[in-house]
Design an enzyme around this catalytic site. Structure first.
Site, PDB file in Angstrom:
ATOM      1  N   HIS A  72      -6.213  -6.472  -0.820  1.00 38.23           N
ATOM      2  CA  HIS A  72      -5.063  -5.739  -0.616  1.00 38.23           C
ATOM      3  C   HIS A  72      -3.832  -6.289   0.229  1.00 38.23           C
ATOM      4  CE1 HIS A  72      -3.460  -1.423  -0.776  1.00 38.23           C
ATOM      5  NE2 HIS A  72      -3.649  -1.571   0.610  1.00 38.23           N
ATOM      6  N   ASP A 111      -8.369  -6.789  -4.976  1.00 38.82           N
ATOM      7  CA  ASP A 111      -8.081  -5.198  -4.135  1.00 38.82           C
ATOM      8  C   ASP A 111      -8.989  -4.371  -4.799  1.00 38.82           C
ATOM      9  OD1 ASP A 111      -7.204  -3.179  -2.613  1.00 38.82           O
ATOM     10  OD2 ASP A 111      -4.992  -3.416  -3.490  1.00 38.82           O
ATOM     11  N   SER A 125       0.885  -1.003   0.041  1.00 37.44           N
ATOM     12  CA  SER A 125       0.041   0.007   0.030  1.00 37.44           C
ATOM     13  C   SER A 125       0.724   1.349   0.073  1.00 37.44           C
ATOM     14  CB  SER A 125      -0.914   0.016   1.102  1.00 37.44           C
ATOM     15  OG  SER A 125      -2.097   0.749   1.015  1.00 37.44           O
TER      16      SER A 125
END
Length: 441
Positions: A419, A359, A158
């Protein structure tokens, strides 16, 4: 710069007089603080590789960088994703310690158990994040000489990917100059916030293609995405961050609260905040950082783990400054770093991009979009490569991922993962680590 204070998780055998006789084995874990600036303290936690047939010196060292900004690698990455134990303190079958030693660092300062004594010291941009990490890495490799020659990789997730890109470029240059002694071998950008605009522009089409938006919803998401694009084009990055929060609200309203981390799940709505100063920014913090400070993990870190570590100051609560970290980086949040990835490739640094199929917040379509914008001369050859199906084991018949590589750029499409790839597809994530770090399986 303060000393790299360390504590060990293993006891040593002592003579009655208190002299150290010997250590039964290499310490399996160490942790401590580095003062990266005056009154700015960075917490780190190192686990030595745990492989039945190989010593840690035969395996690489991985630095793990969490996202947010403000999410704790020492907490979330460690206990929810790749560390030796899960948050129930049970052994994790897919821990990356089978393939590498892992160095978790709570960064930027103020994240997790890291802290600042003065609120003016929170990082406000990527350059400060990078310079703080250079201080830390310089101190770490100076003190822990056993890791100076071991292959060193930076893996990230991320917003951690955006930080990893900047840190990797600075580290590469420091190694070339000889100011940091380590064997830096490359970086891996997982579901990474490299080009925020490309992610935002792909949200609508991705959700529409998976039947999570209808025509009306697509039109609304597209409209707010255009607002964000206009703000970024005018270099109004603070406004773009606020509008990004608004875009997520629009998506939740149209999708019956789809989970941004995995579209197969549903987000349970919660009250964002009673404070009214900036609801969109508060909502962003809730989704990006607070979601990683779930109550059970919060209790673990501020309870048993704090007692185990023994060095956390009384005034410091795990995650206590995380919202400050996020809000101080708000102006920097929507800035792209595609140019830094280009510089890494030009410098012959190995770059791996990996992304979870499910994601949303950093969807694969957006990742592919920014890769197409690279100025790297070998991009055409990379794009022409056929991807190869990957399986978690020779016996498996289920496709776990696709992989493509050319020269020093690689891409992994991880199927059935959101994610947090290691949480959703632990076996495939571990296989990927071995591939990236060039270990034969």
């Amino acid at each position: 710069m303060g000393p790299l204070r360390a504590a060990t998780g293993l006891s040593v055998l002592l003579l009655a007089a208190g002299v150290v006789l010997r250590q039964s084995q290499e310490p399996k874990e160490l942790w401590g603080y580095v003062q990266v600036r005056n009154k700015a303290h960075m917490f780190w936690w190192l686990y030595y590789a745990n492989n039945p047939t190989k010593a840690f010196t035969e395996l690489p060292l991985i630095l793990w960088l969490q996202g947010g900004p403000g999410a704790s690698g020492c907490g979330f990455g460690n206990f929810e994703e790749i560390g030796p134990l899960d948050k129930e303190m049970k052994p994790r079958n897919t821990t990356w310690l089978q393939a590498a030693s892992i160095l978790f660092v709570d960064n930027p300062v103020g994240t997790g158990f890291s802290y600042v004594d003065d609120c003016s010291l929170f990082a406000k941009n990527l350059s400060t994040v990078v310079s703080d990490m250079m201080v830390f890495l310089g101190e770490f490799f100076t003190r822990r000489t056993e890791f100076q020659t071991i292959p060193f990789y930076i893996f990230s997730e991320s917003y951690g990917g955006k930080m990893a890109a900047g840190i990797s470029l600075e580290l590469h240059e420091a190694v070339q100059k000889g100011t940091i002694k380590c064997n830096f071998m490359g970086t891996a950008l997982g579901d990474s916030w490299i080009s925020p605009l490309d992610s935002v522009l792909s949200w609508g089409p991705y959700l529409y293609s998976t039947s999570l938006l209808d025509d009306n919803g697509l039109a609304e998401v597209t409209a707010v995405a255009k607002e964000i694009m206009d703000a970024i084009n005018k270099n109004q990055y603070g406004l773009a961050t606020e509008l990004w929060g608004k875009a997520e609200d629009v998506i939740e309203e149209n999708t019956d609260n789809v989970n941004f981390y995995n579209i197969m799940n549903k987000e349970v709505p919660e009250m964002k905040s009673s404070e009214q100063e900036n609801l969109h920014l508060v909502g962003l913090y809730q989704r990006l950082v607070r979601n990683m400070h779930k109550e059970s993990l919060d209790e673990l870190m501020n309870g048993p783990i704090r007692k185990k570590l023994k060095i956390i100051p009384d005034c410091v609560k795990w995650g206590g400054q995380s919202r400050d970290v996020f809000e101080n980086m708000a102006e920097d949040f929507m800035k792209p770093v595609i140019d830094i990835v280009d510089q890494l490739l030009a410098a012959s640094v190995n770059v791996t991009v990996y992304n979870g199929q499910l994601d949303l917040i950093v969807d694969t379509m957006g990742q592919e979009a920014w890769i197409r914008k690279l100025k790297w001369p070998n991009l055409d050859q990379f794009s022409k490569q056929r991807w190869k199906a990957l399986y978690v084991s020779p016996e498996s018949t289920e496709t776990a991922a696709f992989h493509k590589a050319y020269e020093n750029l690689a891409f992994f499409w991880i199927l059935k993962a959101g994610h947090m790839v290691p949480s959703d597809q632990g076996e495939m994530a571990l296989k990927m680590v071995r591939m990236v770090t060039q270990q034969q399986q």
